[in-house]
Every structure is written in C-alpha cells, then in structure tokens.
Write a protein that holds these residues in place. Structure first.
Motif, PDB file in Angstrom:
ATOM      1  N   UNK A 167       0.786  -1.183  -0.022  1.00 10.18           N
ATOM      2  CA  UNK A 167      -0.047  -0.063   0.033  1.00 10.18           C
ATOM      3  C   UNK A 167       0.988   1.212  -0.024  1.00 10.18           C
ATOM      4  N   UNK A 168       0.488   2.243  -0.599  1.00 10.89           N
ATOM      5  CA  UNK A 168       1.134   3.506  -0.241  1.00 10.89           C
ATOM      6  C   UNK A 168       1.486   3.904   1.263  1.00 10.89           C
ATOM      7  N   UNK A 169       2.617   4.518   1.336  1.00 10.99           N
ATOM      8  CA  UNK A 169       2.959   5.067   2.390  1.00 10.99           C
ATOM      9  C   UNK A 169       4.284   5.913   2.480  1.00 10.99           C
ATOM     10  N   UNK A 170       4.686   6.381   3.737  1.00 12.76           N
ATOM     11  CA  UNK A 170       5.989   7.443   3.611  1.00 12.76           C
ATOM     12  C   UNK A 170       6.901   6.769   4.439  1.00 12.76           C
ATOM     13  N   UNK A 171       8.003   6.406   3.392  1.00 11.22           N
ATOM     14  CA  UNK A 171       9.476   5.823   4.144  1.00 11.22           C
ATOM     15  C   UNK A 171      10.390   6.851   4.620  1.00 11.22           C
ATOM     16  N   UNK A 172      10.543   6.847   5.862  1.00  6.37           N
ATOM     17  CA  UNK A 172      11.748   7.580   6.362  1.00  6.37           C
ATOM     18  C   UNK A 172      12.800   6.879   6.858  1.00  6.37           C
ATOM     19  N   UNK A 186      18.915  11.339  12.339  1.00  5.74           N
ATOM     20  CA  UNK A 186      19.056  11.868  10.968  1.00  5.74           C
ATOM     21  C   UNK A 186      18.294  11.092  10.186  1.00  5.74           C
ATOM     22  N   UNK A 187      17.051  11.197   9.914  1.00  8.17           N
ATOM     23  CA  UNK A 187      16.280  10.327   9.033  1.00  8.17           C
ATOM     24  C   UNK A 187      15.972  10.920   7.609  1.00  8.17           C
ATOM     25  N   UNK A 188      16.033  10.105   6.589  1.00  2.00           N
ATOM     26  CA  UNK A 188      15.973  10.559   5.277  1.00  2.00           C
ATOM     27  C   UNK A 188      14.409  10.345   4.832  1.00  2.00           C
ATOM     28  N   UNK A 189      13.643  11.286   4.277  1.00  2.00           N
ATOM     29  CA  UNK A 189      12.602  10.770   3.434  1.00  2.00           C
ATOM     30  C   UNK A 189      12.753  10.313   2.121  1.00  2.00           C
ATOM     31  N   UNK A 190      12.563   8.829   1.925  1.00  5.56           N
ATOM     32  CA  UNK A 190      12.962   8.352   0.898  1.00  5.56           C
ATOM     33  C   UNK A 190      11.819   8.504  -0.082  1.00  5.56           C
ATOM     34  N   UNK A 191      10.346   8.438   0.280  1.00  2.00           N
ATOM     35  CA  UNK A 191       9.422   8.529  -0.761  1.00  2.00           C
ATOM     36  C   UNK A 191       8.117   8.947   0.197  1.00  2.00           C
ATOM     37  N   UNK A 192       7.265   9.322  -0.474  1.00  4.24           N
ATOM     38  CA  UNK A 192       6.105   9.909   0.347  1.00  4.24           C
ATOM     39  C   UNK A 192       4.726   9.393  -0.362  1.00  4.24           C
ATOM     40  N   UNK A 193       3.699   8.836   0.322  1.00  5.97           N
ATOM     41  CA  UNK A 193       2.480   8.553  -0.448  1.00  5.97           C
ATOM     42  C   UNK A 193       2.758   7.796  -1.763  1.00  5.97           C
ATOM     43  N   UNK A 207      22.989   5.663   0.711  1.00  5.40           N
ATOM     44  CA  UNK A 207      22.596   5.381   2.005  1.00  5.40           C
ATOM     45  C   UNK A 207      23.300   4.247   2.556  1.00  5.40           C
ATOM     46  N   UNK A 208      24.294   3.628   1.856  1.00  8.29           N
ATOM     47  CA  UNK A 208      25.137   2.322   1.978  1.00  8.29           C
ATOM     48  C   UNK A 208      24.341   1.237   2.076  1.00  8.29           C
ATOM     49  N   UNK A 209      23.339   1.134   3.194  1.00  5.98           N
ATOM     50  CA  UNK A 209      22.108   0.133   3.200  1.00  5.98           C
ATOM     51  C   UNK A 209      20.840   1.078   3.525  1.00  5.98           C
ATOM     52  N   UNK A 210      19.770   0.494   2.589  1.00  2.62           N
ATOM     53  CA  UNK A 210      18.441   1.186   3.002  1.00  2.62           C
ATOM     54  C   UNK A 210      17.680   0.415   3.986  1.00  2.62           C
ATOM     55  N   UNK A 211      17.670   1.131   5.184  1.00  2.00           N
ATOM     56  CA  UNK A 211      16.868   0.329   6.409  1.00  2.00           C
ATOM     57  C   UNK A 211      15.534   0.888   6.448  1.00  2.00           C
TER      58      UNK A 211
END
Length: 294
Positions: A167-172, A186-193, A207-211
């Motif tokens: 489902x759509x979500x916002x990943x930080x 220090x969180x990165x907003x990777x994508x939104x909705x 990001x070296x590894x996306x967590x």
C-alpha cells in the motif's frame, strides 16, 4: 567439505549448505533466483544473521554475562550446522553454543534453522532456545540476495526494477556511517504516499544500506519490467534492509531483520540494542519469513 541438501516441491527447489545453514539456490523450474556468489562483488549468498544484525560499535559490547565480541552479523554464518530433520520438501539445521562461541558471545543457545517449500513459497524459520540458566539476549535476521535481472527478464537492467509495497506509505530511513552504525536522529524521507520505489545503485551507494522501519503489511516485491520477480513476506520482523555491494553489482539483498546495527543513541550494553529479544531459561522464540519467486 561442503554438505549441500536440496529440497523440492513441484517446480520449486532450494539448496542449503550446512556451513552456516546458508541458502545456496532458489529455483523455479530451471530459473535461478538466488545470487550465486562472486568474489568480484560479494562471495556470500544468504547468510544467517545471529545473534546480531549489522555491527556493534567497534565490534564490542558489554552484557550481564561479560564482554561480547562479535564481527558484523554475528557467528551463525561461521560454523557448520548439523542436519537434525529432513523430508523431501524441508530440512532443519541445528547450531548449539560451545566454548568457542561463548568466548565471543557468553550465552548458551540452540539455534534451529528450517527451510521448507510449500504452495510456491520457501519459508525460512529461525527457532532460538535458551539452553542456559540466565536470560538470553539476541537479534536475528535473514540476508537473501537475488539475481538482477531475475529469470525471464532478459536484458533488464538494475534500474528497471522496482520495490513494490502492499500500500502507499511514507518511508523515512536512518542514516548509516562508514562503520555501519545507524543514526536515527537523522532520518531521510525516501518517498511519500506511494507504494513503490525504483531500484538504483545510486540510492544504495548514497545510503550504504537502505533500512526500512515498520513496512506496511511486512511485505515487499522486487519486480522487473516484464512482471517477474520475488515477493518477501516478513511478519514479525520490524526492519527490512536493502543492499548491494558495488555500483555495478548484479544482485540486491532483501533482508528481514528483527533488530539492526548499533545506533548513535544506544549505549554499548548488549541487552539495550534496538529490537533485542530476551528469552528466560528454557524459553523459545520462533520467527519466519517467506520468499515467493514469480
């Protein structure tokens, strides 16, 4: 000497190595979905992560039982595991604590790893039992890496693939430094909705590894342009790592984790790591995730 076991169910097969109880192959028909290891990029394929995920600060921590000294991803991948049960479609391995493991990780445990095929899926199950007389703290995780392109996708490139969520979500996602420590401050907003993100080497290089944390539905699909890929379902795992080795590596690891690497805001007390599971003497914990090639 390597001891390989192959299990099958219909067109789906998997091969596992007793060394590390590491998954070595996942095939649908003649198509190989699992990365086959290449020292030019990364020699492993799908190591078992226990009793840590990622790294400790300086590879060391303190605990109620004394010093903990563990390299990245822990000790399960370093030892041969004994086969304790086998059927045509499943196999169970066992690793027990020894004087050697206690020198690095001063606790008694029994780790059973089961691989089972059914209904077009491979299920990987961790069963940890506290065989000692004190509390057992640990985290665990999987690290399966998949070929890109997957079978049936011809000459598709790495950046032709998407990670698709239920489902759509916002990943930080947290920052990670060169030592592998995580910074949740220090969180990165990777994508939104949205329910998807394009897979690129540049994203993982940055990001070296996306967590990912708390993925909705605890599920993700790696999908190529022709619609082929693999789905990973990981109920009971709060974190999902996505990683590849270099800027031209032809694979991506999709890693369900219960815990994660030491973070800046954590102490060096082993029991205080994010996601730590603690078992009383005699208690058992079970966690499973599944992989479905399509």
């Amino acid at each position: 000497m390597t001891k390989l076991t192959t299990i099958t169910d219909g067109d789906l097969s998997a091969t596992i190595d007793a060394q590390g109880a590491q998954l070595m192959s996942v095939k649908l028909g003649d198509g190989e979905y699992l990365w086959q290891g290449d020292e030019r990029y990364w020699a492993r394929r799908a190591p078992v992560l226990f009793p840590i995920v990622g790294c400790l600060r300086g590879d060391h921590a303190t605990s109620a039982q004394g010093d903990v000294s563990l390299k990245r991803h822990g000790i399960a991948r370093l030892y041969e595991h004994a086969v304790v049960e086998q059927t045509p479609s499943s196999v169970t391995y066992e690793l027990r604590s020894t004087n050697e493991t206690r020198a690095a990780y001063p606790f008694d445990f029994c780790l059973n790893m089961t691989y089972a095929l059914a209904d077009g899926r491979l299920t990987q199950t961790f069963k940890v039992t506290n065989t000692g007389n004190v509390d057992l703290p640990f985290t665990l995780g999987g690290h399966p890496a998949f070929n890109v392109p997957v079978p049936g996708e011809g000459g598709a490139s790495f950046s032709d693939y998407e990670l698709v969520f239920p489902e759509p979500w916002t990943a930080r996602v947290p920052s990670i430094d060169e030592q592998g420590l995580q910074d949740f401050g220090h969180m990165h907003e990777l994508f939104r909705d949205t329910d998807r993100i394009r897979l690129t080497h540049e994203l993982i290089d940055e990001l070296l590894t996306v967590v990912f944390v708390d993925v909705p539905g605890r599920s993700v699909r790696l999908v190529g342009p022709a619609g082929h890929g693999i789905q990973v379902d990981f109920d009971g795992f709060a974190f999902l790592g996505v990683w590849t080795a270099t800027s031209d590596s032809p694979f991506v690891a999709i890693e369900p984790w219960v815990g994660c690497a030491t973070a800046y805001d954590e102490s060096d007390v082993f029991e205080e790591k994010r996601g730590t599971i603690t078992l009383a003497p005699g208690e058992t914990c079970v966690r499973s995730f599944t992989m479905r090639p399509f």
